[in-house]
Design an enzyme around this catalytic site. Structure first.
Site, PDB file in Angstrom:
ATOM      1  N   GLU B 364       0.820  -1.219   0.000  1.00 32.33           N
ATOM      2  CA  GLU B 364       0.000   0.000   0.000  1.00 32.33           C
ATOM      3  C   GLU B 364       0.841   1.250   0.000  1.00 32.33           C
ATOM      4  O   GLU B 364       0.465   2.273  -0.528  1.00 32.33           O
ATOM      5  CB  GLU B 364      -0.889   0.006   1.240  1.00 32.33           C
ATOM      6  CG  GLU B 364      -2.167  -0.744   1.015  1.00 32.33           C
ATOM      7  CD  GLU B 364      -3.193  -0.354   2.053  1.00 32.33           C
ATOM      8  OE1 GLU B 364      -4.259  -0.948   2.027  1.00 32.33           O
ATOM      9  OE2 GLU B 364      -2.899   0.529   2.871  1.00 32.33           O
ATOM     10  N   SER B 365       1.952   1.199   0.687  1.00 27.19           N
ATOM     11  CA  SER B 365       2.795   2.388   0.733  1.00 27.19           C
ATOM     12  C   SER B 365       4.223   1.916   0.855  1.00 27.19           C
ATOM     13  O   SER B 365       4.470   0.752   1.165  1.00 27.19           O
ATOM     14  CB  SER B 365       2.423   3.272   1.910  1.00 27.19           C
ATOM     15  OG  SER B 365       3.013   2.784   3.077  1.00 27.19           O
TER      16      SER B 365
END
Lengths: 416, 481
Positions: B364-365
């Site tokens: 996600e990041s």
């Protein structure tokens, strides 16, 4: 074998010096040493080179005046007060007048303010005469030299002429009693009655802390070519123009109000100091008098001052080579100002910026509290020290009198 | 000095009280002159009287009394209203200094900027700024690797051109890795060819999905793909994740030079709020590092999605608020050496890139690339400076646009203007009537098909700015009657 060692030693020494020279070059690349006609004297230390005796005048000449109006500490004439405070606690001060080279009289002549904050000079001549009368009767040192080894700080518009209007100031001339004394003043113009030989020109007072708080990062690109904020026409006193600033400011406006390179207006922005740091050239034209705090602000903020005032004498002119730092434009050349400024070679502009970036240059224009080495107080003392030793004709022979106590306009003779 | 001058009227009031009675003469002269000039219709200088009526000036005091008027120089400004009578030049006193008195205001005949000089001034400014940057700016800048996921769509030209121009202004050596979903397309290639940057155009062989949720995940995988390319080719530099619709400040690229291994920046979130939102000025939501008082990273500021929970956009281009993820990739920068297989002094808290993203792991990041997120360096004055803004603005996924944004052949539909300088000619009605009843015209703002025109209401409703359409409906009325 011996010659081999010599060669080796030479090589080692050479590389050492090369290293030092390389470092100096790196330093020179950022700033440059400033040396004027008197030599490299900006960073001289006056301690040990002169001794100053401070007369103890009754507080009605200094403290009481300041108590009556504390605004005197913040206006552009505040140098006289801060000079007094500096000398009181300076190592050059001596309590023995016999060994003193210079004598200082703390009289605040520029502290009689109107409700708007502007100093009235009408009582100043009488105040000065009264102070001189006092020191000449209570101490023998004034009569010994008729004031030739005394110095006075007179930061008003036209110095010791004690008037704000140029014509009246010229009419009055320098106060007769100060004919032989050294004057420390902000006004400087060649061939002018109100500037006498041997005066020390100082910058007007600009509050150092206020300027420090408005500093912006030095990598902010300088994108304004020419910057000026102030009046062009003094509508209250000279509505037609032509009198105020000898028409120079009006000429700047009429010629360059449409020019996108010139950011000039009469606004009072809150970002005045920040804008000066984003400008390459800052105009410093004359107003009613040739000097203004704009010069100090331009130097502190690294903006090249464009001085438009014929025959002006700038502060500490023997220690600071103003020709190399600022741009001087004759008043008759104002219509060609854009041509003049755009035709300066880029290397010259870069050099001027380097000189302005020199911290000793900025320090010399300021009156910080407490005093710091190299600041304007020290430059004044250096200037006084450069005038030493006194000539023999400084001392009066017995019975000889040069000053006439009754000279000057009749109004001056009244006691204060 | 202007303070001094502005004060002069008051001070003259003071002087009047103190001066001798002889000075009352001058106000009387002043009154006389005012009356005379009112009668004559123009103003003349009072010194005329002095010169006409006074005896020859005493020679010794004339040197002091510099009230002498100089002959004004030729280019005097005539505009302050009536012309002056210039008194004859007075006996010239030998003045080797500046003369006090009224001077002319010198104006050159053409007081306007000269183009060559303006150009020269700009050259000077550019050179000075270059010198400033050299002296105070970043020393020894490291190259920048910019990773951008993109795909060919209506708004791509808008976003990518903006990003392209920002990157062209970056003063440091830059390599741009553009990952394109759906393979390399001519659209994107044409846009990228306009820049003078070093571009690596990477194809990614999956189509960009329509749902925002899926789109975020695909973009993350595209970025990982770019990171793998960097790792394979051992590219050196600082990796900046620049999405094509984001807005970047140039200071960002100076600030990221300070990163040692991995840094975090504050991102301003421009999730557009509809007009019916709060009336009050809520501050810009920011995603980024949170620091304690001593400047150490203690946590993360993230975007509060609660107010938008019901109104979030699901599909690309459906007009609702697009929500960012918890932590956007754009807010992170990393040293490319973190990704290399062998790099000296590589810290132990980074995972090996080959192990990331396999077995369907969702990234996600960039924090998912690390084992330990506490060593991330906060940049931009510990997150206080916002150097980039996240923005997502897209058209509907089925919207069409002219290829290369070139209208070829040009449009042929001519609609007569409401006011023309030539007399009304009967128009050629070459267009199709879309709605037969002008009262029930519907407006589809997102349908951007080539032949569509938005039809507005007739004169019964409020006049809109489309005068053209009013004219068209007017013609309908006339036709039908």
């Amino acid at each position: 074998m011996g010659s081999g060692i010599w060669v080796l030693a030479l090589l080692v020494l050479h590389s050492v010096f090369e290293g030092i020279a390389g470092q100096e070059q790196e330093l020179n690349h950022r700033t440059e040493r400033i040396s004027g006609s008197a030599g490299d004297v900006l960073e001289d230390d006056p301690v040990g080179r002169l001794k100053v005796f401070v007369y103890e005048l009754p507080s009605k000449y200094n403290k009481k005046i300041l108590q009556k109006d504390p605004r005197c500490l913040n206006h552009m004439f505040a140098a006289e007060i801060y000079m007094h405070w500096f000398l009181l606690s300076s190592p050059v001060r001596t309590f023995n007048p016999e060994e003193a080279d210079w004598f200082y009289t703390p009289v605040y002549t520029t502290c009689d303010l109107t409700p708007n904050g502007l100093p009235l000079p009408f009582k100043s001549p009488r105040m000065m005469r009264s102070a001189i009368g006092l020191i000449s009767t209570n101490w023998p040192y004034w009569n010994r030299t008729e004031g030739a080894d005394h110095f006075f700080v007179v930061p008003h518009d036209f110095g010791a002429c004690f008037h704000y209007q140029e014509e009246k100031a010229i009419e009055r001339g320098i106060l007769h009693m100060l004919k032989r004394a050294t004057l420390v003043q902000t006004f400087g113009q060649r061939n002018h009655v109100c500037l006498k030989d041997g005066s020390i020109i100082i910058p007007p007072y600009a509050p150092p802390q206020k300027m420090q708080t408005h500093l912006i990062p030095p990598d902010t690109p300088r994108s304004i070519f020419v910057y000026f904020r102030g009046l062009f026409y003094d509508v209250g006193n000279d509505p037609e123009g032509g009198y105020y600033a000898r028409g120079a400011r009006a000429s700047v406006w009429e010629n360059f109000k449409n020019n996108p390179l010139f950011d000039i207006s009469t606004d009072h922005p809150t970002t005045y100091y920040e804008d000066m740091q984003r400008a390459v050239f800052c105009l410093c034209p004359l107003g009613w008098a040739p000097w203004s705090p704009r010069l100090v602000e331009a130097v502190v903020f690294g903006c090249i001052p464009v001085v438009i005032a014929d025959d002006i004498v700038l502060p500490f002119a023997d220690a600071i080579p103003w020709e190399e730092i600022g741009v001087f434009v004759a008043e008759e050349d104002v219509p060609k100002l854009d041509t003049i400024l755009t035709s300066i070679p880029i290397e010259v502009i870069l050099r001027k910026q380097r000189l302005l970036a020199n911290p000793s240059m900025k320090q010399a224009m300021l009156f910080p509290q407490p005093a710091q080495p190299g600041d304007a107080f020290h430059q004044i003392l250096n200037g006084l020290a450069r005038k030493l030793p006194h000539d023999n004709n400084v001392y009066m022979k017995s019975g000889q009198k040069i000053l006439n106590w009754t000279a000057g306009p009749v109004g001056d003779l009244k006691p204060w | 000095m202007k303070q001094t001058a502005a004060q002069q009227p008051n001070r003259q009031a003071f002087t009047a009280f103190r001066s001798s009675p002889g000075v009352l003469f001058w106000p009387a002269v002043h009154v006389l002159c005012c009356l005379l000039s009112a009668a004559a219709g123009f103003r003349f200088s009072r010194l005329l009287f002095l010169l006409l009526f006074s005896p020859s000036p005493p020679s010794s005091s004339s040197l002091h009394h510099r009230h002498l008027l100089r002959q004004p120089p030729p280019a005097i400004l005539p505009s302050p209203p009536p012309p002056h009578i210039h008194p004859p030049p007075p006996p010239a006193a030998a003045s080797n200094g500046v003369v006090v008195g009224r001077h002319g205001i010198r104006v050159r005949p053409w007081p306007h900027p000269n183009a060559a000089e303006v150009a020269r001034a700009h050259e000077i400014l550019a050179r000075l700024q270059q010198e400033q940057r050299r002296r105070y700016g970043v020393k020894d800048p490291r190259p920048v690797l910019v990773v951008t996921p993109t795909y060919a769509r209506t708004f791509q030209a808008l976003h990518l051109t903006g990003l392209l121009h920002s990157l062209m202004l970056v003063p440091h050596p830059l390599t741009w890795l553009v990952v394109e979903a759906g393979g390399v397309s001519n659209e994107t290639a044409a846009l990228l060819a306009r820049s003078r940057l070093a571009v690596v155009h990477l194809p990614f062989h999956e189509q960009m999905p329509v749902r925002w949720h899926d789109r975020h995940r695909l973009e993350a995988r595209m970025r990982l793909h770019a990171l793998r390319v960097i790792r394979e080719n051992q590219l050196d530099g600082i990796i900046v994740f620049a999405d094509d619709s984001n807005v970047h400040r140039l200071e960002l690229f100076d600030e990221v030079q300070k990163v040692e291994w991995m840094g975090a920046l504050s991102v301003g979130i421009l999730a557009h709020s509809q007009r019916e939102g709060e009336k009050g000025q809520s501050p810009l939501p920011i995603q980024g590092p949170a620091c304690n008082a001593s400047g150490h990273l203690i946590g993360w500021h993230t975007f509060n999605t609660l107010p938008y929970a019901k109104k979030a956009a699901a599909f690309v281009g459906d007009g609702a608020t697009v929500l960012p993820m918890k932590l956007e990739w754009a807010g992170f920068v990393m040293n490319s050496r973190l990704l290399w297989r062998e790099a000296e002094e590589k810290p132990g808290w980074v995972r090996d890139l080959d192990e990331v993203g396999i077995n369907g792991e969702e990234i996600e990041s960039p924090l998912d690339l690390l084992k330990d997120a506490s060593s991330v360096e906060p940049l931009g004055n510990c997150g206080k400076k916002v150097l980039l803004w996240w923005l997502r603005a897209e058209a509907r996924s089925d919207s069409k646009f002219p290829a290369g944004w070139v209208m070829d052949p040009p449009l042929e539909i001519i609609v007569p203007a409401k006011r023309t300088p030539w007399p009304e000619a009967p128009p050629d009605l070459a267009f199709q009537v879309i709605a037969d009843d002008e009262d029930h015209v519907e407006v589809h703002p997102s349908k951007k098909t080539r032949s569509s025109r938005s039809k507005r209401s007739s004169r019964k409703k409020k006049k809109r700015e489309a005068h053209v359409d009013a004219q068209v409906s007017d013609l309908f009325n006339r036709q039908e009657k």
